[in-house]
Design an enzyme around this catalytic site. Structure first.
Site, PDB file in Angstrom:
ATOM      1  CE  LYS A  38      -4.173   1.676   2.645  1.00 11.27           C
ATOM      2  NZ  LYS A  38      -4.690   1.365   3.940  1.00 11.27           N
ATOM      3  CB  SER A  52      -8.310   3.075   3.022  1.00 14.07           C
ATOM      4  OG  SER A  52      -7.471   2.178   3.950  1.00 14.07           O
ATOM      5  CB  SER A  74      -7.832  -0.013   6.095  1.00 19.61           C
ATOM      6  OG  SER A  74      -8.717   1.327   5.679  1.00 19.61           O
TER       7      SER A  74
END
Lengths: 98, 490, 490
Positions: C82, C157, C181
């Protein structure tokens, strides 16, 4: 309509505190959204929390302490590399009054 | 009727701690490095960097809190103080809010012979801001140097217990002294390692409520402390007497204009939004850390002064001069302790203390350089004690000792060696002195006449003549004895 | 390369294939880079690729193998992370205009760990800006799409990591989880993700959203892969003061162990209104599957679960408002110059942050501001205690708790974008676990009528990640869903 949870003026004050230059129209939308979120959060008001300690840290821990020894600093150019503006080895910002 | 006003003053002192690395990262705390060379992801507030507290800095804060009689919060907490400023890399300062390291302490000060206890509200640990450099090549910019950013700081907040500029000065001197004796701060106001802000208000005498306070910043020299505070008090009095009101604002003292000037007007009350720093779990002071801090609580200057005046025979004045710097205090104590054994115990510790104190004040201090906690003396304390022991034993006179000390300071040689090499030892051969004395008495019949007819002040003349003849090396005690013998019996 | 199915193999299998010489690490990198080139145009999972670096890292693994050196647990395995994890020399943008083009001078702790395990970094993955969101639509660089249905969100996310792993564009990935997330995107994309106990994995180099909740978590197409990734990245790091010293376990060893007799608490609040019937149906079937494995289901109530959304959306934005204060245009990132300093701050931050980030900064600033701290921030932290106590009580009666990961399968892009509150309610099952700091896993448990993946969330007491791996693996083997890949990406 009940009183708003957050007024436009309060929203303006919060935006100033947070250093967010929002236009009036942006702020109006923001105020409406915050108002509905804060309205939802009013459910917390019903909860009895007398005598309850806050949980700031979800897992019980103590802060570890570091031995006072020097570690490598960043090379000077690497420290400044991402600066939007630099001058004479310093990070340049619009003049501040002191 | 003219109302008389009473000033009410509280102080916030920020002192940098004498540690190698910063509060939350390993960067050096050294002063004077080129801009932005002692920086890393942590103290530059780069995304993703995290703080880890410096144990030595915390130990120093605990030690100081103990020295100031604070209650220690063994569970204390770091908090974020949120505000935007270019010198604050993260947009917040890691400080302490609820649960500081120490609370409810006190410092006793003495002005005009009156002792007063000044309350210490709190002592907490925090990190220093970076430095904004003004001017520079492009005049419309401020340049930020993060070398100082994150340096460990201790903030010591006093109660609003001070009532005059003199008390403020005294409080700051005593506090600075304590920090220096604890070895936690170098007491350097000019380089900003010891900084003071004052909250000043005035109120009519007898009025219990506080007046509107003004924050006075940048009192960065002892020369200005008194002036700055006095000016601000007078200014506020002028405002009130003129029928005005004091405005809550931040002012700073300008030495050039010799007055205080507005820095920031009354803004909307700053809202720092303090909350516990989620990156730093509670700070728990272990029993070991507490024990270590207690063990390092050395004798503080006030205690030293009390002991020196009772045990070492010093005056309050001498004690104050010698306790102004931890290095000087240690030098004095070493010298005073070494002297009696060198005199085979013929000197009491009180006498030794006086001798050492006098000589250090007259001869040593003007040749001593101090910088921060460092002090460079012209000789060692032991070497000075040896010189003073020669005076005690009558080997050299007090006057000669001064010259010998000067020689020691320049050459580094010991007192005994200088005396031997230069033949400076006092003439103690009584037959030699006697023959000299006889000669002087015989060739100055007129003065002998005067002396014997009662004008005893002429005695000094004979001493002088003998000293002159022996080039000052005659033992004055012996000279006195011999002269009295020759002159007092016709 | 003769075998063309390497991209669908698990990370553990790939590592063995590299180790035994069946395929080279360089070949694997080329294979995955090719797939990314071919498929990512549709998904927008990657924000940056680092092909040269990946090839060089892969070549180093191949050389090490040739030289007979010991190989790490992820040797030659292509991974992606990420884009809120700092990577030295590779852009790290947090999907924000604020950090467009920003390249950190250091690696996050977990990146160092991946490297030393022999993993090969393909690139950086899309997310909601600063990890704030549940759909990856808040990325400044365009939303990521769900590989099972390109009209739908992959969740958020960590939408980039979930989509990339589901579409076999990376063998495994690292995301971050503050309120769900990694778990919710894993559920939406049909992969497995673990949210470790708070403190289990170092946050050093993870760009902070809410420091007391953030954890780095692995995503994989199998429980074993996620467990291996967790073993690699978990462990104490002295640079993160919230990193615990508690020893890690060989999590992978839990795979294959029996779960007979394990008491599985079924969260009653997870079966009620607001949940899609496909989701409740899939969970009921999953509980049946667990029963056939010998687990003993028990009904558990978490009375304060309903307050988790309010609590979380006070605590997390409060911390975020402070964490994101460092983005001020001084040391890095975007700057929009205004008339003066304050104007520059305001314009920079208004231009750099997207609407959701601004909303949370506003909400958090409000919750911490004078007059509201007690009613919002402090109150929320107290309710957090009640939520934590619910879990303590529950774990007295059962070993793990199961619930849906999210109340619905993947929703349509744009569906909830205009209604922040509806978006927040997506996180009802994941938020309380984050607030309590305990570990959880999301494992695929079925498909909706429309063919969309559904995930089951299992949580356990703090530091019981091993127990989670054991039950999730047993469940995965029993229901046989992990081998399914989205039809368009096989």
């Amino acid at each position: 309509m009940t009183e708003p949870k957050i007024t436009f003026e309060q929203a303006r004050h919060v935006a100033d505190l947070a250093r967010l230059a929002l236009s009036d129209s942006e702020l109006e939308v923001m105020q409406g959204q915050l108002d509905s979120i804060l309205g939802y959060m009013a459910e917390l008001e019903k909860l009895d929390i007398a005598g309850v300690e806050p949980t700031f840290y979800s897992v019980a821990m103590e802060t570890p302490l570091r031995t006072d020894i020097n570690a490598a600093s960043l090379p000077h150019d690497e420290a400044l590399r991402a600066a939007p503006e630099q001058c004479a080895g310093g990070f340049a910002v619009p003049k501040v009054m002191e | 009727m003219v109302v008389s006003y009473e000033p009410v003053i509280g102080l916030e002192v920020h002192s940098q701690l004498l540690v190698r690395s910063k509060m939350f990262c390993g960067c050096s705390t050294q002063f004077g490095a080129p801009p932005n060379t002692n920086v890393c992801p942590v103290c530059l507030g780069l995304p993703g960097a995290l703080p880890v507290p410096n144990r030595a800095a915390i130990a120093m804060a605990v030690r100081t809190a103990l020295a100031l009689g604070c209650q220690i919060n063994t569970h204390s907490r770091f908090a974020r103080k949120n505000y935007f400023y270019p010198d604050m890399a993260k947009g917040y300062q890691i400080s302490q809010y609820e649960l500081p390291i120490g609370e409810h302490g006190a410092l006793t000060i003495e002005t005009d012979g009156v002792k007063r206890r000044v309350g210490i509200t709190r002592l907490h640990q925090e990190e220093d801001a970076a430095k904004n450099l003004h001017g520079g090549a492009s005049g419309h910019n401020t340049l930020v140097d993060f070398n100082r950013g994150g340096t460990p700081l201790m903030e010591i907040v006093s109660e609003p217990d001070l009532r005059s500029a003199a008390e403020v000065e005294e409080y700051l001197k005593r506090l600075r002294e304590i920090l220096m004796f604890l070895g936690v701060n170098d007491g350097n106001l000019e380089e900003g390692s010891f900084r003071c802000d004052a909250n000043i208000s005035i109120r009519p005498v007898g009025e219990p409520k506080f007046g509107t306070r003004v924050e006075l910043k940048n009192i960065n020299s002892f020369r200005f402390v008194r002036k700055a505070i006095e000016h601000e008090i007078v200014r506020q009095q002028g405002v009130l007497q003129g029928g005005g009101v004091v405005i809550q604002e931040t002012r700073s003292y300008s030495p050039e204009q010799d007055k205080t000037v507005v820095m920031r007007g009354k803004e909307e009350a700053t809202d720092y939004r303090y909350f516990p720093d989620p990156d730093l779990p509670p700070l728990v002071l272990s029993e070991t850390m507490m024990a270590e801090a207690r063990a390092l609580l050395l004798e503080l200057p006030a205690a030293k002064r009390a002991r020196w005046t009772t045990e070492l025979g010093l005056t309050d004045y001498d004690a104050t001069v010698l306790s102004a710097h931890p290095g000087v205090a240690a030098f004095f104590e070493q010298c005073a302790a070494a002297l009696p054994p060198l005199c085979q115990g013929k000197l009491t510790s009180s006498e030794a203390g006086k001798r050492a104190a006098n000589f250090i004040q007259s001869e040593v201090l003007r040749r001593t350089k101090t910088e921060g906690l460092d002090a460079q003396f012209p000789t060692s304390a032991q070497a000075l004690a040896e010189l003073l022991s020669l005076v005690e034993q009558g080997v050299v006179s007090g006057k000669m000792a001064k010259d010998i000390f000067a020689e020691m300071a320049t050459t580094g040689a010991g007192a005994k060696k200088i005396v031997d090499v230069k033949g400076l030892a006092q003439v103690k051969d009584s037959s030699l002195i006697e023959s000299q004395a006889k000669q002087v008495v015989e060739s100055n019949a007129k003065q002998v006449e005067q002396y014997r007819s009662g004008k005893t002040s002429v005695f000094g003349f004979f001493v002088g003549q003998i000293m002159k003849a022996t080039q000052g090396s005659a033992d004055p005690k012996l000279v006195n004895e011999v002269l009295h013998r020759l002159l007092d019996q016709p | 390369m003769t075998n063309t199915d390497f991209h669908t193999r698990s990370a553990c299998e790939l590592r063995e294939s590299v180790a035994c010489g069946q395929v080279s690490a360089v070949e694997l990198v080329r294979l995955f880079l090719g797939r990314i080139e071919k498929h990512d145009g549709r998904l927008n999972a990657f924000l940056h690729l680092c092909p040269e670096r990946a090839l060089a890292e892969a070549a180093a693994v191949d050389r090490a193998r040739a030289a007979g050196e010991p190989l790490g647990p992820l040797a030659g395995v292509p991974v992606a992370i990420k884009d809120n994890l700092c990577t030295r020399g590779i852009p790290t943008t947090c999907a924000s205009k604020m950090l467009a083009g920003y390249t950190p001078p250091y690696d996050a702790h977990v990146v160092e760990k991946l490297r030393s395990a022999g993993a090969v970094l393909l690139g950086k993955l899309n997310l909601d800006e600063f990890a704030m969101g549940s759909s990856t639509e808040n990325s400044a660089f365009g939303p990521t799409r769900n590989p099972w249905d390109l009209e739908r969100t992959p969740g958020g996310s960590s939408g980039g990591p979930a989509a990339a792993v589901a579409a076999c564009l990376s063998a495994v990935a690292l995301g971050s989880d503050t309120g769900g997330s990694v778990r919710q995107p894993a559920s939406f994309c049909g992969v497995t993700a673990i949210k470790p106990t708070y403190g289990r994995v170092s946050r050093y180099g993870l760009v902070a959203f809410a420091s007391s909740l953030d954890q780095v978590g692995p995503l994989g197409r199998s429980v074993r892969d996620a467990a291996r990734m967790l073993s690699v990245v978990a462990g104490h790091d002295p640079r993160d003061a919230t990193s615990v010293a508690t020893a890690t376990e060989p999590y992978e060893d839990e795979c294959g162990k029996a779960v007979r007799g394990m008491r599985v608490g079924v969260v009653q609040e997870g079966l009620g209104q607001g949940c899609d019937s496909d989701v409740t149906g899939a969970l009921a079937k999953a509980v049946d599957t667990l029963r056939t494995l010998g687990c003993e289901p028990v009904e558990i109530s978490l009375p304060h679960l309903r307050y988790a959304v309010s609590t979380y959306y006070i605590v997390a934005p409060a911390e975020a408002s402070s964490n994101l204060a460092r983005f001020d245009g001084v040391r890095y990132g975007l700057r929009v110059r205004g008339g003066d300093l304050i104007d520059t701050y305001g314009k920079t931050r208004a231009a750099g942050f997207g609407p959701e980030v601004k909303r949370r900064i506003m909400l958090g600033t409000y919750a911490l501001s004078a007059g509201y701290y007690d009613a919002f921030y402090l109150k929320a932290q107290k309710v957090r205690t009640l939520i934590w106590q619910d879990y303590q009580a529950a774990f007295a009666k059962c070993d793990v708790l199961v619930s849906p990961t999210a109340p619905t399968p993947a929703f349509l892009l744009g569906e909830k974008l205009s209604d922040p509150l509806a978006m927040y309610l997506q996180d009802i099952f994941t938020l309380p676990i984050s607030l309590a700091g305990i570990p959880a896993v999301s494992v695929p448990c079925g498909f909706s009528g429309q063919g969309l993946p559904i995930g089951m969330q299992v949580c356990a007491p703090a530091f019981m990640e091993g127990r989670l791996v054991r039950i999730a693996h047993a469940f995965e083997q029993a229901c046989g869903l992990s081998s399914r890949t989205p039809p368009d990406f096989s």
